[in-house]
Design a protein around this motif. Structure first.
Motif, PDB file in Angstrom:
ATOM      1  N   THR A 186       0.922  -1.110  -0.027  1.00  0.00           N
ATOM      2  CA  THR A 186       0.129  -0.025   0.186  1.00  0.00           C
ATOM      3  C   THR A 186       0.972   1.332  -0.036  1.00  0.00           C
ATOM      4  O   THR A 186       0.272   2.411  -0.266  1.00  0.00           O
ATOM      5  CB  THR A 186      -0.857   0.023   1.282  1.00  0.00           C
ATOM      6  OG1 THR A 186      -0.150   0.119   2.442  1.00  0.00           O
ATOM      7  CG2 THR A 186      -1.903  -1.254   1.273  1.00  0.00           C
ATOM      8  N   TRP A 218      -5.520  -1.753   0.793  1.00  0.00           N
ATOM      9  CA  TRP A 218      -5.612  -1.618   2.301  1.00  0.00           C
ATOM     10  C   TRP A 218      -6.273  -2.563   2.610  1.00  0.00           C
ATOM     11  O   TRP A 218      -6.135  -3.225   3.452  1.00  0.00           O
ATOM     12  CB  TRP A 218      -5.943  -0.286   2.643  1.00  0.00           C
ATOM     13  CG  TRP A 218      -5.478   0.050   3.847  1.00  0.00           C
ATOM     14  CD1 TRP A 218      -6.117  -0.471   5.214  1.00  0.00           C
ATOM     15  CD2 TRP A 218      -4.380   0.926   4.425  1.00  0.00           C
ATOM     16  NE1 TRP A 218      -5.637  -0.075   6.302  1.00  0.00           N
ATOM     17  CE2 TRP A 218      -4.252   0.874   5.915  1.00  0.00           C
ATOM     18  CE3 TRP A 218      -3.546   1.679   3.752  1.00  0.00           C
ATOM     19  CZ2 TRP A 218      -3.311   1.619   6.818  1.00  0.00           C
ATOM     20  CZ3 TRP A 218      -2.525   2.240   4.494  1.00  0.00           C
ATOM     21  CH2 TRP A 218      -2.375   2.045   5.919  1.00  0.00           C
ATOM     22  N   LEU A 219      -7.498  -2.637   2.128  1.00  0.00           N
ATOM     23  CA  LEU A 219      -8.450  -3.761   2.476  1.00  0.00           C
ATOM     24  C   LEU A 219      -7.930  -4.995   2.268  1.00  0.00           C
ATOM     25  O   LEU A 219      -8.057  -6.152   3.200  1.00  0.00           O
ATOM     26  CB  LEU A 219      -9.941  -3.688   1.867  1.00  0.00           C
ATOM     27  CG  LEU A 219     -11.105  -4.506   2.054  1.00  0.00           C
ATOM     28  CD1 LEU A 219     -11.366  -4.745   3.572  1.00  0.00           C
ATOM     29  CD2 LEU A 219     -12.184  -4.665   1.128  1.00  0.00           C
ATOM     30  N   ILE A 223      -5.985  -5.705   6.088  1.00  0.00           N
ATOM     31  CA  ILE A 223      -7.255  -5.985   6.826  1.00  0.00           C
ATOM     32  C   ILE A 223      -7.400  -7.562   6.726  1.00  0.00           C
ATOM     33  O   ILE A 223      -7.337  -8.445   7.369  1.00  0.00           O
ATOM     34  CB  ILE A 223      -8.394  -5.406   6.454  1.00  0.00           C
ATOM     35  CG1 ILE A 223      -8.218  -3.781   6.597  1.00  0.00           C
ATOM     36  CG2 ILE A 223      -9.582  -5.795   7.449  1.00  0.00           C
ATOM     37  CD1 ILE A 223      -7.730  -3.342   8.012  1.00  0.00           C
ATOM     38  N   ASN A 262      -3.726  -0.365  11.543  1.00  0.00           N
ATOM     39  CA  ASN A 262      -4.439  -0.476  10.376  1.00  0.00           C
ATOM     40  C   ASN A 262      -5.971  -0.302  10.264  1.00  0.00           C
ATOM     41  O   ASN A 262      -6.232   0.427   9.309  1.00  0.00           O
ATOM     42  CB  ASN A 262      -4.220  -1.824   9.691  1.00  0.00           C
ATOM     43  CG  ASN A 262      -2.620  -2.107   9.329  1.00  0.00           C
ATOM     44  OD1 ASN A 262      -1.879  -1.211   9.395  1.00  0.00           O
ATOM     45  ND2 ASN A 262      -2.198  -3.376   9.238  1.00  0.00           N
ATOM     46  N   PHE A 266      -7.523   2.693   8.049  1.00  0.00           N
ATOM     47  CA  PHE A 266      -8.543   2.239   7.111  1.00  0.00           C
ATOM     48  C   PHE A 266      -9.674   3.151   7.280  1.00  0.00           C
ATOM     49  O   PHE A 266     -10.525   3.476   6.406  1.00  0.00           O
ATOM     50  CB  PHE A 266      -9.074   0.976   7.271  1.00  0.00           C
ATOM     51  CG  PHE A 266      -9.801   0.248   6.092  1.00  0.00           C
ATOM     52  CD1 PHE A 266      -9.345   0.342   4.926  1.00  0.00           C
ATOM     53  CD2 PHE A 266     -11.052  -0.171   6.526  1.00  0.00           C
ATOM     54  CE1 PHE A 266     -10.068  -0.116   4.058  1.00  0.00           C
ATOM     55  CE2 PHE A 266     -12.069  -0.679   5.445  1.00  0.00           C
ATOM     56  CZ  PHE A 266     -11.452  -0.523   4.323  1.00  0.00           C
TER      57      PHE A 266
END
Length: 281
Positions: A186, A218-219, A223, A262, A266
């Motif tokens: 990212t 990012w997801l 995550i 994170n 996010f």
């Protein structure tokens, strides 16, 4: 003729070029890339490479990017620093994806050694490069604090440097270290967002597309992949518990702290993306 040349060189007191090449190979093999020295040579090499990349970013930007010359001194420093972090992110993301998904080094059916204790010279070298980068970046953040980032960046880089260095030196939990390092994918998008903002292109279509890419990257990397890592640790807990107590704590502690950070970031990314989309509509 080759023997005559060698005799002539010996008579003249000079050493043939091939002898230099032989001694250089021996030096590299027995010292630079020897198991005992590999972690330290990779860190040192990474620090030197960081200096070169930083200077190249400064040189290229000064001649090829018009906005660069109009920036303040601290903005130019951050510009160069982000160029450095982008190069590291591309390298470590590729290598981490390779070790986690492509290489057989950490596959369940490969070898009899526990997954948590597997390592190779290439994996050690890769982690050493990352340690060198985190040390350089952390030093710059602290030296110019808070211009390049606040306490959250110091915490992130400190935890990352400690965890990666331990994994490199102890050869424990390298699989989980590489899983976490995939999150560096990212970084180029985040840096591009900053570049576009500084260049006055915050309202451009490129800025919007980059924001969408950041959201999904990012997801996926920070995550969902973290969730997969914790699930993998759960499935292999009988191997994780055999690690040194410090390594065991790092496997659970560092990813947990980073996961919370994170999630917080996010939330900010989602809020920023919504704001940008509303402007475009």
């Amino acid at each position: 003729m080759r023997q005559i040349s060698s005799v002539a060189d010996s008579a003249n007191g000079s050493i043939p070029l091939r002898d230099y090449q032989y001694h250089a190979r021996v030096l590299v093999k027995d010292y630079v890339f020897a198991d005992n020295f590999l972690p330290y040579t990779s860190i040192l090499g990474s620090i030197l490479a960081c200096k070169v990349i930083y200077d190249l970013t400064k040189l290229i930007s000064n001649y090829h990017f018009k906005p660069y010359s109009s920036l303040t001194k601290i903005q130019r420093t951050e510009w160069n620093n982000r160029g450095l972090s982008t190069v590291h992110a591309i390298f470590i993301t590729y290598m981490s994806v390779y070790f986690v998904f492509w290489s057989d080094l950490f596959s369940d059916g490969h070898g009899s050694e526990l997954i948590t204790f597997r390592a190779s010279p290439i994996s050690i070298f890769t982690l050493g490069v990352s340690v060198g980068y985190f040390l350089v970046d952390l030093t710059m953040i602290c030296w110019l604090y808070p211009s390049l980032g606040g306490m959250e960046y110091i915490l992130h880089h400190s935890l990352s440097a400690i965890a990666v260095a331990y994994s490199m030196l102890s050869k424990e939990g390298q699989l989980y270290t590489f899983m976490v390092l995939i999150s560096e994918m990212t970084t180029p998008e985040i840096n591009l967002r900053w570049y576009l903002d500084v260049a006055g292109l915050k309202d451009s279509l490129t800025y919007l597309i980059n924001g969408i890419v950041i959201f999904f990257a990012w997801l996926g990397a920070r995550i969902l992949l973290f969730g997969y890592m914790f699930y993998h640790v759960y499935l292999h807990h009988h191997q994780v518990v055999k690690m040194h107590v410090f390594g065991y704590i790092l496997v659970f502690g560092v990813p947990s702290v980073l996961a919370v950070m994170n999630l917080m970031w996010f939330g900010k990314i989602l809020k920023g993306l919504k704001k940008t989309l509303m402007k475009q509509l």
